[in-house]
Scaffold this motif. Structure first.
Motif, mmCIF file in Angstrom:
data_model
loop_
_atom_site.group_PDB
_atom_site.id
_atom_site.type_symbol
_atom_site.label_atom_id
_atom_site.label_comp_id
_atom_site.label_asym_id
_atom_site.label_seq_id
_atom_site.Cartn_x
_atom_site.Cartn_y
_atom_site.Cartn_z
ATOM 1 N N ASN B 132 0.890 -1.227 -0.067
ATOM 2 C CA ASN B 132 0.041 -0.061 0.105
ATOM 3 C C ASN B 132 0.836 1.278 0.069
ATOM 4 O OD1 ASN B 132 -1.483 -2.215 1.664
ATOM 5 N ND2 ASN B 132 -3.099 -1.098 0.552
ATOM 6 N N PRO B 133 0.282 2.315 -0.472
ATOM 7 C CA PRO B 133 1.153 3.633 -0.336
ATOM 8 C C PRO B 133 1.751 4.049 1.055
ATOM 9 C CG PRO B 133 -0.971 3.850 -1.573
ATOM 10 C CD PRO B 133 -1.056 2.726 -1.071
ATOM 11 N N LYS B 134 2.737 4.441 1.040
ATOM 12 C CA LYS B 134 3.073 5.046 2.378
ATOM 13 C C LYS B 134 2.925 6.607 2.387
ATOM 14 C CE LYS B 134 7.101 2.084 2.145
ATOM 15 N NZ LYS B 134 6.857 1.013 3.498
ATOM 16 N N MET B 135 2.709 7.213 3.854
ATOM 17 C CA MET B 135 2.359 8.303 4.086
ATOM 18 C C MET B 135 3.852 9.154 4.601
ATOM 19 S SD MET B 135 -0.859 8.537 6.052
ATOM 20 C CE MET B 135 -0.885 6.925 6.620
ATOM 21 N N VAL B 136 4.172 10.148 3.977
ATOM 22 C CA VAL B 136 5.323 10.839 4.535
ATOM 23 C C VAL B 136 4.860 12.192 4.953
ATOM 24 C CG1 VAL B 136 7.408 12.028 3.839
ATOM 25 C CG2 VAL B 136 6.694 10.328 2.517
ATOM 26 N N VAL B 137 5.065 12.306 6.571
ATOM 27 C CA VAL B 137 4.510 13.441 7.295
ATOM 28 C C VAL B 137 5.700 14.454 7.511
ATOM 29 C CG1 VAL B 137 2.685 12.049 8.283
ATOM 30 C CG2 VAL B 137 4.950 11.778 9.138
ATOM 31 N N GLY B 138 5.225 15.584 7.669
ATOM 32 C CA GLY B 138 6.161 16.776 7.708
ATOM 33 C C GLY B 138 5.628 18.060 8.123
ATOM 34 N N CYS B 139 6.429 19.054 8.641
ATOM 35 C CA CYS B 139 6.080 20.385 9.091
ATOM 36 C C CYS B 139 6.624 21.542 8.319
ATOM 37 C CB CYS B 139 6.725 20.495 10.318
ATOM 38 S SG CYS B 139 5.836 19.669 11.842
ATOM 39 N N LEU B 140 5.431 22.238 7.870
ATOM 40 C CA LEU B 140 5.861 23.768 7.626
ATOM 41 C C LEU B 140 5.901 24.532 8.516
ATOM 42 C CD1 LEU B 140 4.481 25.089 4.018
ATOM 43 C CD2 LEU B 140 5.457 26.698 5.888
ATOM 44 N N ILE B 141 7.197 25.053 8.820
ATOM 45 C CA ILE B 141 7.396 25.742 10.281
ATOM 46 C C ILE B 141 7.368 27.215 9.897
ATOM 47 C CG2 ILE B 141 8.782 26.120 12.324
ATOM 48 C CD1 ILE B 141 9.525 23.049 11.561
ATOM 49 N N GLU B 142 6.393 27.870 10.412
ATOM 50 C CA GLU B 142 6.179 29.377 10.361
ATOM 51 C C GLU B 142 7.276 30.076 11.431
ATOM 52 O OE1 GLU B 142 1.643 29.732 8.739
ATOM 53 O OE2 GLU B 142 1.862 29.250 10.701
ATOM 54 N N HIS B 143 7.727 30.958 11.339
ATOM 55 C CA HIS B 143 8.683 31.757 12.313
ATOM 56 C C HIS B 143 9.029 33.204 11.909
ATOM 57 C CE1 HIS B 143 10.400 32.837 15.991
ATOM 58 N NE2 HIS B 143 11.379 33.374 15.094
ATOM 59 N N ASP B 144 8.279 34.252 12.241
ATOM 60 C CA ASP B 144 8.645 35.702 11.627
ATOM 61 C C ASP B 144 8.455 35.760 10.355
ATOM 62 O OD1 ASP B 144 9.209 38.104 12.400
ATOM 63 O OD2 ASP B 144 11.401 37.745 12.605
ATOM 64 N N ASN B 145 7.366 35.473 9.745
ATOM 65 C CA ASN B 145 7.211 35.529 8.119
ATOM 66 C C ASN B 145 8.547 34.516 7.423
ATOM 67 O OD1 ASN B 145 5.330 37.075 8.430
ATOM 68 N ND2 ASN B 145 6.411 38.916 9.020
ATOM 69 N N LYS B 146 9.016 33.672 8.170
ATOM 70 C CA LYS B 146 10.012 32.772 7.364
ATOM 71 C C LYS B 146 9.658 31.372 7.424
ATOM 72 C CE LYS B 146 13.768 36.155 8.440
ATOM 73 N NZ LYS B 146 15.104 36.339 9.216
ATOM 74 N N VAL B 147 10.113 30.444 6.936
ATOM 75 C CA VAL B 147 10.018 29.206 7.083
ATOM 76 C C VAL B 147 11.230 28.358 7.158
ATOM 77 C CG1 VAL B 147 7.973 29.035 5.682
ATOM 78 C CG2 VAL B 147 9.971 28.519 4.392
ATOM 79 N N LEU B 148 11.335 27.270 7.880
ATOM 80 C CA LEU B 148 12.435 26.542 8.179
ATOM 81 C C LEU B 148 12.705 25.338 7.249
ATOM 82 C CD1 LEU B 148 14.618 26.057 10.442
ATOM 83 C CD2 LEU B 148 13.156 24.476 11.453
ATOM 84 N N LEU B 149 13.902 25.242 6.637
ATOM 85 C CA LEU B 149 14.292 24.301 5.850
ATOM 86 C C LEU B 149 15.514 23.548 6.141
ATOM 87 C CD1 LEU B 149 13.701 25.931 2.097
ATOM 88 C CD2 LEU B 149 12.074 24.735 3.646
ATOM 89 N N CYS B 150 15.516 22.216 5.665
ATOM 90 C CA CYS B 150 16.868 21.626 6.137
ATOM 91 C C CYS B 150 17.605 21.102 4.798
ATOM 92 C CB CYS B 150 16.470 20.428 6.832
ATOM 93 S SG CYS B 150 15.459 20.636 8.311
ATOM 94 N N LYS B 151 18.702 21.327 4.967
ATOM 95 C CA LYS B 151 19.647 20.808 3.727
ATOM 96 C C LYS B 151 20.124 19.400 3.829
ATOM 97 C CE LYS B 151 22.631 23.309 1.288
ATOM 98 N NZ LYS B 151 23.803 24.256 0.915
ATOM 99 N N ARG B 152 19.721 18.652 3.093
ATOM 100 C CA ARG B 152 19.829 17.168 3.096
ATOM 101 C C ARG B 152 21.124 16.704 3.080
ATOM 102 N NH1 ARG B 152 15.576 13.733 2.807
ATOM 103 N NH2 ARG B 152 16.751 12.245 1.630
ATOM 104 N N LYS B 153 21.623 15.978 4.010
ATOM 105 C CA LYS B 153 23.177 15.228 4.251
ATOM 106 C C LYS B 153 22.868 13.981 3.787
ATOM 107 C CE LYS B 153 25.453 14.917 8.113
ATOM 108 N NZ LYS B 153 26.048 15.307 9.491
ATOM 109 N N ILE B 154 22.096 13.323 3.299
ATOM 110 C CA ILE B 154 21.804 12.164 2.821
ATOM 111 C C ILE B 154 21.436 12.170 1.241
ATOM 112 C CG2 ILE B 154 21.682 11.047 5.146
ATOM 113 C CD1 ILE B 154 18.719 10.853 4.672
ATOM 114 N N GLN B 155 21.386 10.919 0.750
ATOM 115 C CA GLN B 155 20.718 10.691 -0.329
ATOM 116 C C GLN B 155 19.314 9.974 -0.198
ATOM 117 O OE1 GLN B 155 21.749 11.617 -3.259
ATOM 118 N NE2 GLN B 155 23.918 12.061 -2.935
ATOM 119 N N PRO B 156 18.573 10.250 -0.942
ATOM 120 C CA PRO B 156 18.513 10.981 -2.264
ATOM 121 C C PRO B 156 18.416 12.501 -1.997
ATOM 122 C CG PRO B 156 16.508 10.108 -2.174
ATOM 123 C CD PRO B 156 17.059 9.555 -0.853
ATOM 124 N N SER B 157 18.718 13.174 -3.041
ATOM 125 C CA SER B 157 18.683 14.874 -2.860
ATOM 126 C C SER B 157 19.563 15.305 -2.125
ATOM 127 C CB SER B 157 17.283 15.214 -2.719
ATOM 128 O OG SER B 157 16.352 14.549 -3.553
#
Lengths: 292, 292
Positions: B132-157
């Protein structure tokens, strides 16, 4: 088709308890555990409906926990059927995975390096058999102020009423899956109108994704897994004979939305009430109810 | 952690195409295939963004297909790692399931009675290995009109930016999983504010469930799978360096909501553009976009 799922419904009353808030601002000052992560324990904390988590105001966002007493026992067949296989998957009992499905090697059950959960790891090829929650997709079909329900002709919950719903398949979207299940269970062609609810049930590793839909034509009849299909006025919904807690919650939320005239998207978690044993399903709560 | 997923992002432009409608009424008269089930074919029909499916008016419901040209290639490691195992699961290649994970018996690949899809069936115990399909869950974090992103240190991407997200685990809710992933990838404690998006990716058997969230305290740092974590003003989001199409879509929808001042819940399907080969991911569309 929904071959195996939880049996947490139904309730003696067709009505949920009175909403604790009607807008996004009502509970800002309430002090309680939020749905958040504790750095001390590195475990996600959860708040049952005895508490009112604090959520900041945002649009029509609203946390509205309520209690849904149930009267049915939670059980699933555990034989060799496809249903039971699916249940074992859903429940995530990693110790039931004894062999690698890719190479056939025996598995060991350990927490892999860098992870926190026990996994079944192949002792030959090293692959890990990850288990994840399954999505159950379904339609809440509106027609002339009525909703379409199907009486189940299969176990679990034989003879009880449900929205048409079943496991989402790989290769389809959630909406496509809900449309397919509606066709299979009710021979009804529908159009999806909007997403309506996501209800997680962590105990059994299932997430219900329910869409509002409408009949393309006024034709429906029982599919192979249904003995009856019927349109019910909202006052006539058989809340005492519903198959699953997820359906009970969904239909109650829908009735509330109809009454307020404000259709919303609902997110929530269906949990056993704290302190009850795993086999006691006579009480559950809808926690972390968010709507937008 | 998100160990394996699609690589469909990112786009040369940070902006999606102009919305085709701004309310629920705009496209009622447009004639096109709806997201519905055809009794003649018994297959769910789908409509790509070349068409404008007809959805009835309902609240702020709005179908708004748009094209998201991408510039990255779709690939996943396919070795013996946990990532590749997960990919095989997600892709639903039933022929890669050679053995029964319960009894170790060899499988056959057939369509079981009463079903329509090929399954791996154990020739010894008869159990079916459903995928069956899998769910990928995540957060779009708002702070002071900005959003938090992470740079991946693993593959893929590796080296590309993403919202903190990963596979939902059995035993947790979607929101709990999103909070956990945020802690693991960004050492950030967050509160979930509301559901924001469900994005199905049928091609790879994944569904992204994204929540809006806020930092409980202004502390974050790279977890083991991230090389950097950074708050980005909306104008500075690195759309040319995003890891996944799902993130590209999510961030664009968020920016649109911020601009309109109307936060919504979004449902949609990320599909390859019709006519492109499975290995060509330079074009994809967001289909069946519904918001409420």
């Amino acid at each position: 088709m929904l071959k195996a799922t939880q049996i947490l419904g139904s309730c003696a009353s067709g009505l949920v308890s009175k909403p604790r808030c009607s807008g996004g601002l009502s509970f800002i000052s309430v002090s309680a555990k939020p749905l958040s992560y504790s750095s001390s324990s590195r475990r996600a904390t959860s708040t049952n409906s005895s508490f009112l988590p604090k959520f900041p105001a945002r649009g029509t966002r609203c946390l509205r926990p309520f209690h849904l007493p149930s009267t049915r026992s939670e059980s699933n067949p555990d034989g060799g059927s496809a249903s039971s296989v699916a249940v074992q998957h859903s429940a995530g009992n990693v110790r039931k995975i004894n062999f690698c499905q890719w190479c056939g090697g025996p598995t060991k059950h350990e927490i892999p390096d860098g992870e926190e959960k026990m996994r079944a790891i192949c002792t030959v090829c090293g692959k890990i058999a990850y288990q994840n929650p399954k999505m159950v997709v379904g339609c809440l079909i509106e027609h002339d102020n009525k909703v379409l329900l199907c009486k189940r002709k299969i176990q679990p919950s034989y003879g009880l009423w449900t929205l048409p719903a079943g496991y989402m398949e790989i290769g389809e979207s959630g909406a496509e899956g809900a449309i397919r299940e509606t066709w299979e269970e009710a021979n009804a062609e529908v159009e999806v109108l909007s997403p309506f609810a996501q209800l997680d049930i962590p105990l059994i590793g299932q997430t219900y994704i329910i869409f509002l839909a409408k009949l393309k034509k006024l034709q429906f009849s029982p599919g192979p897994e249904s003995s009856e299909c019927q349109l019910f006025a909202l006052d006539d919904i058989p809340f005492n004979s519903l198959a699953f807690s997820s359906m009970f919650v969904t239909l109650n939320l829908y009735i509330q939305d109809v009454k307020t005239g404000k259709p919303k998207f609902h997110y929530g978690t269906i949990n056993k009430r704290p302190g009850t044993s795993p086999s006691d399903i006579h009480a559950f709560t809808l926690d972390y109810h968010l709507q937008c």
